[in-house]
Enzyme design. Structure first.
Site, PDB file in Angstrom:
ATOM      1  N   GLY A  35      22.276   4.504 -38.230  1.00 36.87           N
ATOM      2  CA  GLY A  35      21.133   4.912 -37.412  1.00 36.87           C
ATOM      3  C   GLY A  35      21.539   5.327 -36.009  1.00 36.87           C
ATOM      4  O   GLY A  35      20.982   6.275 -35.445  1.00 36.87           O
ATOM      5  N   ASP A  36      22.520   4.658 -35.444  1.00 38.07           N
ATOM      6  CA  ASP A  36      23.034   5.004 -34.117  1.00 38.07           C
ATOM      7  C   ASP A  36      23.559   6.438 -34.124  1.00 38.07           C
ATOM      8  O   ASP A  36      23.242   7.239 -33.237  1.00 38.07           O
ATOM      9  CB  ASP A  36      24.139   4.023 -33.721  1.00 38.07           C
ATOM     10  CG  ASP A  36      24.803   4.381 -32.404  1.00 38.07           C
ATOM     11  OD1 ASP A  36      24.075   4.512 -31.393  1.00 38.07           O
ATOM     12  OD2 ASP A  36      26.037   4.529 -32.384  1.00 38.07           O
TER      13      ASP A  36
END
Length: 147
Positions: A35-36
């Protein structure tokens, strides 16, 4: 919750013949890991599309929006829009025991950002990019206002 392979993650899985895994079995920190990167890619794409500029200026613009403080702020803007399932994914990420910490944020902001990143990772891996973009649009709107 696997969706039809219509998004980037599905395309990558298909191209490299990767097996489908139930994303709900991934640890919240694994979801935050991907997700980062996805969050960063979306922000960087928007920064670049706002106009050509020296790389250091592009980096400064995107850095402001991907740091833990900005992600925590974004979460608070969208918290009431999350579905029950999305909120559960966020909470799993927020409550995960991480052995790292943010350079420029407190522990509460860092955990909030980790929860948001887990949610971003989940939406990406389940090919829900339109939902992901809908949720992070406030951050994109912020970018446009600082351009």
């Amino acid at each position: 919750m696997q969706q039809e392979n219509t998004g980037l993650a599905g395309y990558i899985r298909k191209t490299f013949a990767l097996s489908e895994t139930d994303v709900r079995t991934y640890s919240p920190l694994t979801l935050a890991f991907i997700g980062d990167a996805v969050f960063d890619l979306v922000i960087r794409t928007c920064v670049v599309e706002c106009g050509n500029a020296p790389v250091n200026k592009l980096h400064k613009k995107s850095s402001k929006l991907v740091q833990a403080t900005a992600q925590a702020e974004l979460y608070h803007l969208i918290a009431d829009q999350l579905t029950e399932e999305e909120a559960a994914i966020y909470k799993r990420g927020r409550n995960a025991k991480s052995f790292t910490s943010a350079k420029n944020a407190g522990i509460i902001e860092y955990r909030t950002a980790t929860g948001l990143e887990a949610l971003v990772g989940y939406l990406y891996l389940t090919d829900q990019m339109s939902r992901l973009l809908e949720l992070i649009k406030p951050q994109i709107d912020k970018l446009v206002s600082i351009s």
